[in-house]
Design a protein around this motif. Structure first.
Motif, mmCIF file in Angstrom:
data_model
loop_
_atom_site.group_PDB
_atom_site.id
_atom_site.type_symbol
_atom_site.label_atom_id
_atom_site.label_comp_id
_atom_site.label_asym_id
_atom_site.label_seq_id
_atom_site.Cartn_x
_atom_site.Cartn_y
_atom_site.Cartn_z
ATOM 1 N N ALA A 254 -1.602 0.786 5.786
ATOM 2 C CA ALA A 254 -1.773 1.603 4.789
ATOM 3 C C ALA A 254 -1.904 3.189 5.263
ATOM 4 O O ALA A 254 -2.629 4.078 4.839
ATOM 5 N N ASP B 222 0.861 -1.114 0.085
ATOM 6 C CA ASP B 222 0.262 0.013 -0.159
ATOM 7 C C ASP B 222 0.744 1.253 0.208
ATOM 8 O O ASP B 222 0.700 2.129 0.864
ATOM 9 N N HIS C 187 -3.612 -1.455 -4.500
ATOM 10 C CA HIS C 187 -3.880 -0.217 -3.590
ATOM 11 C C HIS C 187 -2.489 0.472 -3.726
ATOM 12 O O HIS C 187 -1.858 0.624 -2.821
ATOM 13 N N ASP D 155 -7.903 2.013 5.143
ATOM 14 C CA ASP D 155 -7.600 2.763 4.079
ATOM 15 C C ASP D 155 -8.051 3.931 3.806
ATOM 16 O O ASP D 155 -8.935 4.432 2.952
ATOM 17 N N GLU E 224 -11.392 -1.269 -1.600
ATOM 18 C CA GLU E 224 -10.841 -0.752 -0.861
ATOM 19 C C GLU E 224 -9.568 0.274 -1.504
ATOM 20 O O GLU E 224 -9.471 0.440 -2.618
ATOM 21 N N GLY E 225 -8.700 1.091 -0.457
ATOM 22 C CA GLY E 225 -7.901 1.904 -0.979
ATOM 23 C C GLY E 225 -8.158 3.015 -1.783
ATOM 24 O O GLY E 225 -7.431 3.645 -2.414
#
Length: 595
Positions: free
Chosen positions: A397, A328, A546, A444, A492-493
């Motif tokens: 992250a 990440d 990510h 995240d 996500e991310g």
């Protein structure tokens, strides 16, 4: 290599289970002949020469010959449907020869083949030479295509075809001694790492191109199938493994990216090779024959060697910018133009993603040479609310931004919850103070500073909230950013960056199998307004997952990269991808490009 590969789903980041490996000296795969050809088949003859055939014009079986896999002579037409065909012409509909394959079995050469309208047949060389003449052994099956021969160690020969069907042949090779049966594979039903639903239903190795290989007591059944990795048209080669020819077979796994229908053979220096045709627009040799050196890493696990690059484009040949483990990764720019990188990491050169509780920083003047700055936060030493939420909290992250005259870092916890810290010195190395919990759940988190001075907290799958001026919390209720078609940009991310007047919303998503054989890709959508509406999502960086986009001092748009799937160019190392962003009919088109 762990011997339980075929029994348990590996995490895609682990190098021992990777399908592709990184080598500084790896080169792109290249065609071995300048002829467009599908379903390439190569076998090794008793004279240590190599013989190539495949689907060409559909009217004949053509063969090329080589002594070293580099220089090839041919083609020679060894059998013609028009001149030599018999039962093959009985169909009232137009027919053609499909996927011929050469095998050397029982002291002579054989050619297996399918017909375009269905059905398989066998030819036998009467001279023990690949040039024939060939005797037509008749129709082997009325169904299927993509036929192959497999000779077991006890001398029994099997007819293998279509999507993994198999039957023992009779002694004189004129037909099958039993009704064909389908090889069935076991799906992985593990929470968070699931096979694509269609494969759970079908329980098959693949869709076509069955080929059987045996080594050290293990049977390897290969088939071609389209997985839609990277959302592309790739057709990959999958394999399932068993210690019995009829099974039960293991869960299938991706063995050769873009390989399609292939064969295995022993090549120079007793190395194992696969024929390769290049199926899909990401393949460097699309529909041109090539060879790929393969390696058996342990019982039941086969993959390409690290010598070749099997995916074209800037990402396929991407190299890490540093050699420390990270996930990440996030890069931002300080007030003096210095670049700072952070991400999921622990003590340098330690690789414990499920136990790390430290936050580290690296700096660079040129995005090429990176130097460790400091450990700026440690939950065991500095944590407050985090240690109340979890007994042994794990930090994930982190992302850094410079605003209001100092550095801020957001981060999340394994299991959910996000927080933020602030440098009280105005320097990247801190010291930092805990600004408290930002969200009770989700992961995240990211900060986005708009041109009007407003700061937004962005997290998980596109959730967003404007921050208070003192950065102590949200100034509004969170909302969810969606694409105009109702889809999320990723799961996500999430992050936002503004470029060429457009808000770019990015996030990670799995394509194909989730956290198994699929790809962890960076998706994006764009808008004229920070709250949307956003365009339908598109792929920005294959295998990018990510990563996060950033703008360098020269005004270029780039993305971080770390590799988190089995076919990424490398895994858990920092990478940087240069992006091009150009207007098209759908908005801002973002894609990797070479420097």
């Amino acid at each position: 290599m762990k011997s339980d590969f075929i029994m348990q789903p590996p995490h895609p980041e682990t190098e021992w289970s990777a399908c592709t490996g990184y080598s500084e000296s790896a080169v792109f795969i290249e065609p071995i002949i300048d002829v467009s050809l599908r379903d390439a088949s190569i076998c090794t003859g008793p004279d240590h020469r190599y013989y190539l055939t495949g689907t060409t014009d559909g009217s004949s079986v053509q063969v090329w010959t080589s002594a070293d896999l580099k220089s090839w002579t041919g083609p020679a037409a060894v059998w013609s449907l028009e001149q030599d065909g018999t039962w093959q012409k009985e169909s009232t509909s137009p027919t053609g020869i499909s996927a011929p394959e050469i095998r050397y079995v029982k002291g002579t050469f054989w050619v297996t083949y399918g017909l375009t309208q269905g059905g398989t047949g066998l030819l036998k060389s009467l001279s023990a030479s690949v040039m024939g003449p060939y005797e037509d052994m008749g129709k082997m099956t009325a169904d299927g295509q993509d036929a192959s021969l497999f000779e077991d160690e006890d001398g029994a020969v099997y007819w293998v075809y279509s999507n993994g069907k198999i039957a023992r042949m009779n002694e004189d090779m004129t037909g099958l001694a039993e009704i064909p049966r389908m090889v069935e594979v076991q799906p992985w039903r593990v929470a968070g790492r699931e096979d694509h639903p269609s494969y759970i239903r079908n329980l098959q190795v693949g869709d076509y191109g069955a080929f059987l290989y045996k080594r050290d007591g293990y049977y390897y059944m290969f088939c071609a199938d389209a997985l839609e990795r990277m959302g592309s048209d790739a057709v990959d080669t999958f394999v399932a493994v068993s210690q019995s020819i009829y099974g039960p077979y293991s869960r299938r796994y991706l063995a050769l990216p873009h390989g399609g229908q292939m064969t295995l053979f022993d090549g120079p220096e007793d190395r194992l090779y696969a024929s390769f045709t290049g199926c899909g627009s990401y393949s460097p040799v699309e529909h041109y024959p090539s060879v790929v050196a393969m390696t058996l890493e342990g019982p039941g696990f086969i993959r390409p060697t690290k010598e070749v690059i099997l995916e074209k484009g800037a990402v396929g040949s991407l190299k890490p910018v540093a050699d420390f483990p990270i996930r990440d990764p996030h890069i931002s720019t300080g007030p003096d133009g210095t670049y700072y990188m952070t991400g999921t990491s622990d003590e340098p050169h330690r690789n414990f993603w499920d136990r790390n509780n430290q936050l580290h920083l690296w700096r660079s003047k040129d995005l090429k040479e990176w130097h460790h700055v400091a450990k700026v936060w440690d939950l065991s030493e500095n944590g407050t609310w985090e240690n109340n939420m979890y007994k042994n909290p794990c930090l994930w992250a982190p992302e850094m931004i410079y605003l209001y005259g100092t550095f801020w870092i957001t981060y999340s916890l394994q299991g959910g919850g996000t927080g933020m810290i602030k440098s009280v010195s105005g320097h990247a190395e801190g010291p930092y103070i805990d600004m408290g919990r930002m969200t009770n759940t989700d992961i995240d988190s990211s900060l986005f500073l708009d041109e009007d001075g407003e700061v937004y907290f962005v997290w998980q799958d596109g959730k967003i909230a404007r921050m208070k001026k003192d950065m102590t919390g949200f100034a509004e209720d969170p909302r969810k950013l969606l694409c105009s078609d109702g889809q999320r940009v990723g799961y996500e991310g999430a992050f936002i960056v503004k470029y060429k007047g457009k808000y770019i919303l990015g996030a990670a998503e799995w394509s194909g199998d989730k956290r198994v054989d699929g790809t962890y890709d960076l998706m994006y959508a764009t808008s004229e307004n920070v709250y949307g509406p956003y365009t339908p999502r598109r792929l920005a960086v294959p295998h990018g997952g990510h990563g996060t986009m950033f703008i360098d001092r020269d005004g270029r748009l780039l993305s971080t990269f770390f590799g988190n799937d089995r076919t990424a160019p490398f895994r858990t190392r920092p990478g940087i991808v240069l992006l091009r962003a150009e207007e098209d009919e759908q908005g801002l088109c973002i894609a990797p490009c070479c420097e």
